[in-house]
Scaffold this motif. Sequence first.
Motif, PDB file in Angstrom:
ATOM      1  N   THR A  22      22.772 -40.559 -53.475  1.00 45.13           N
ATOM      2  CA  THR A  22      23.646 -41.667 -53.115  1.00 45.13           C
ATOM      3  C   THR A  22      22.918 -43.001 -53.122  1.00 45.13           C
ATOM      4  O   THR A  22      23.556 -44.052 -53.092  1.00 45.13           O
ATOM      5  CB  THR A  22      24.282 -41.431 -51.730  1.00 45.13           C
ATOM      6  OG1 THR A  22      23.241 -41.242 -50.765  1.00 45.13           O
ATOM      7  CG2 THR A  22      25.199 -40.214 -51.754  1.00 45.13           C
ATOM      8  N   ASN A  45      31.397 -34.127 -46.791  1.00 43.79           N
ATOM      9  CA  ASN A  45      31.947 -35.191 -45.951  1.00 43.79           C
ATOM     10  C   ASN A  45      33.080 -34.736 -45.042  1.00 43.79           C
ATOM     11  O   ASN A  45      33.263 -35.301 -43.973  1.00 43.79           O
ATOM     12  CB  ASN A  45      32.482 -36.327 -46.831  1.00 43.79           C
ATOM     13  CG  ASN A  45      31.389 -37.195 -47.380  1.00 43.79           C
ATOM     14  OD1 ASN A  45      30.246 -36.781 -47.507  1.00 43.79           O
ATOM     15  ND2 ASN A  45      31.739 -38.420 -47.717  1.00 43.79           N
ATOM     16  N   GLN A  84      37.774 -36.594 -50.568  1.00 45.96           N
ATOM     17  CA  GLN A  84      36.887 -37.159 -49.553  1.00 45.96           C
ATOM     18  C   GLN A  84      35.437 -36.714 -49.741  1.00 45.96           C
ATOM     19  O   GLN A  84      34.529 -37.293 -49.149  1.00 45.96           O
ATOM     20  CB  GLN A  84      37.384 -36.853 -48.135  1.00 45.96           C
ATOM     21  CG  GLN A  84      37.494 -35.377 -47.799  1.00 45.96           C
ATOM     22  CD  GLN A  84      38.828 -34.740 -48.132  1.00 45.96           C
ATOM     23  OE1 GLN A  84      39.352 -34.893 -49.225  1.00 45.96           O
ATOM     24  NE2 GLN A  84      39.370 -33.991 -47.193  1.00 45.96           N
ATOM     25  N   ALA A  88      31.543 -41.469 -54.358  1.00 44.11           N
ATOM     26  CA  ALA A  88      31.699 -42.768 -53.688  1.00 44.11           C
ATOM     27  C   ALA A  88      31.801 -42.582 -52.173  1.00 44.11           C
ATOM     28  O   ALA A  88      31.213 -43.348 -51.396  1.00 44.11           O
ATOM     29  CB  ALA A  88      32.928 -43.505 -54.219  1.00 44.11           C
ATOM     30  N   GLN A  89      32.517 -41.558 -51.745  1.00 40.54           N
ATOM     31  CA  GLN A  89      32.656 -41.284 -50.324  1.00 40.54           C
ATOM     32  C   GLN A  89      31.336 -40.787 -49.728  1.00 40.54           C
ATOM     33  O   GLN A  89      31.014 -41.090 -48.572  1.00 40.54           O
ATOM     34  CB  GLN A  89      33.779 -40.274 -50.081  1.00 40.54           C
ATOM     35  CG  GLN A  89      35.154 -40.804 -50.389  1.00 40.54           C
ATOM     36  CD  GLN A  89      35.479 -40.861 -51.893  1.00 40.54           C
ATOM     37  OE1 GLN A  89      34.719 -40.378 -52.743  1.00 40.54           O
ATOM     38  NE2 GLN A  89      36.615 -41.458 -52.229  1.00 40.54           N
ATOM     39  N   LYS A  91      28.376 -41.760 -50.782  1.00 42.94           N
ATOM     40  CA  LYS A  91      27.560 -42.975 -50.638  1.00 42.94           C
ATOM     41  C   LYS A  91      27.913 -43.702 -49.346  1.00 42.94           C
ATOM     42  O   LYS A  91      27.032 -44.144 -48.607  1.00 42.94           O
ATOM     43  CB  LYS A  91      27.778 -43.910 -51.826  1.00 42.94           C
ATOM     44  CG  LYS A  91      27.157 -43.458 -53.113  1.00 42.94           C
ATOM     45  CD  LYS A  91      27.457 -44.468 -54.212  1.00 42.94           C
ATOM     46  CE  LYS A  91      26.880 -44.037 -55.531  1.00 42.94           C
ATOM     47  NZ  LYS A  91      27.153 -45.019 -56.609  1.00 42.94           N
ATOM     48  N   ALA A  92      29.207 -43.816 -49.084  1.00 46.17           N
ATOM     49  CA  ALA A  92      29.651 -44.514 -47.873  1.00 46.17           C
ATOM     50  C   ALA A  92      29.178 -43.791 -46.613  1.00 46.17           C
ATOM     51  O   ALA A  92      28.675 -44.424 -45.679  1.00 46.17           O
ATOM     52  CB  ALA A  92      31.173 -44.652 -47.881  1.00 46.17           C
ATOM     53  N   MET A  93      29.306 -42.470 -46.583  1.00 46.48           N
ATOM     54  CA  MET A  93      28.879 -41.722 -45.397  1.00 46.48           C
ATOM     55  C   MET A  93      27.370 -41.833 -45.188  1.00 46.48           C
ATOM     56  O   MET A  93      26.909 -42.045 -44.052  1.00 46.48           O
ATOM     57  CB  MET A  93      29.268 -40.255 -45.484  1.00 46.48           C
ATOM     58  CG  MET A  93      28.763 -39.445 -44.275  1.00 46.48           C
ATOM     59  SD  MET A  93      29.228 -37.719 -44.323  1.00 46.48           S
ATOM     60  CE  MET A  93      30.751 -37.820 -43.392  1.00 46.48           C
ATOM     61  N   ALA A  95      25.367 -44.185 -46.042  1.00 53.41           N
ATOM     62  CA  ALA A  95      25.039 -45.539 -45.588  1.00 53.41           C
ATOM     63  C   ALA A  95      25.500 -45.753 -44.144  1.00 53.41           C
ATOM     64  O   ALA A  95      24.733 -46.249 -43.308  1.00 53.41           O
ATOM     65  CB  ALA A  95      25.676 -46.580 -46.506  1.00 53.41           C
ATOM     66  N   THR A  96      26.731 -45.379 -43.854  1.00 54.42           N
ATOM     67  CA  THR A  96      27.290 -45.583 -42.522  1.00 54.42           C
ATOM     68  C   THR A  96      26.513 -44.809 -41.463  1.00 54.42           C
ATOM     69  O   THR A  96      26.238 -45.332 -40.380  1.00 54.42           O
ATOM     70  CB  THR A  96      28.773 -45.145 -42.491  1.00 54.42           C
ATOM     71  OG1 THR A  96      29.496 -45.912 -43.441  1.00 54.42           O
ATOM     72  CG2 THR A  96      29.383 -45.328 -41.113  1.00 54.42           C
ATOM     73  N   ARG A  97      26.162 -43.569 -41.771  1.00 49.72           N
ATOM     74  CA  ARG A  97      25.480 -42.713 -40.796  1.00 49.72           C
ATOM     75  C   ARG A  97      23.959 -42.867 -40.838  1.00 49.72           C
ATOM     76  O   ARG A  97      23.255 -42.291 -40.018  1.00 49.72           O
ATOM     77  CB  ARG A  97      25.851 -41.252 -41.028  1.00 49.72           C
ATOM     78  CG  ARG A  97      27.346 -40.949 -40.865  1.00 49.72           C
ATOM     79  CD  ARG A  97      27.928 -41.368 -39.510  1.00 49.72           C
ATOM     80  NE  ARG A  97      27.383 -40.641 -38.400  1.00 49.72           N
ATOM     81  CZ  ARG A  97      27.912 -39.553 -37.865  1.00 49.72           C
ATOM     82  NH1 ARG A  97      29.053 -39.079 -38.340  1.00 49.72           N
ATOM     83  NH2 ARG A  97      27.339 -38.951 -36.858  1.00 49.72           N
TER      84      ARG A  97
END
Length: 184
Positions: A22, A45, A84, A88-89, A91-93, A95-97
């Motif tokens: 990611t 995810n 989900q 892309a999802q 990558k978001a998880m 980064a967020t976590r």
Amino acid sequence: MAAVPPVCRFGWRAPGFALPGTDGRRYRFDDVAGPKGTLVMFICNHCPYVLAVLDRIIRDAHDLQALGIGVAAISANDAGTYPQDGFAQMKAMAATRGFPFPYLYDESQGVARAYGAACTPDFFGFDAAGGLQYRGRLDASRRDAGPADLRRDLFEAMKQVAQTGRGPAEQFPSMGCSIKWKAA
């Protein structure tokens, strides 16, 4: 549907891989291997079993890295059926976590098949030479996180691997959602 993987086959060799992370890099097993051993986790995810203990997974990964254990997580679920779990999802998880480990995408599901991954989460703990020493649970949590003082089975097993090169003789299998395989 809940799935339970088989028990550890001591000494089984870690299959190689080359997967996108990611973070934009491509990783091989050797890139994530630590000097004292390597933990490869199959997560995703959306799985409630993973989400219930994700903070503990992150904590244990961080603590194991401090002991010389390399750590990587792989998602292999069919993103066509479970969007989900798409890249892309992921990558978001990550980064967020604030994942302290590479989060890799096995779009072809070939790596998950080579490992015999059965569920999310599924943990494979290898010694410094790449031989399997642990295939068990994070802790006694199930679909919901158990009490905060549960024994840290994964951490203790991999700490033992880091110190002795051998995993514990007694191991309890992980439990989680089955890998979401693509239609044949």
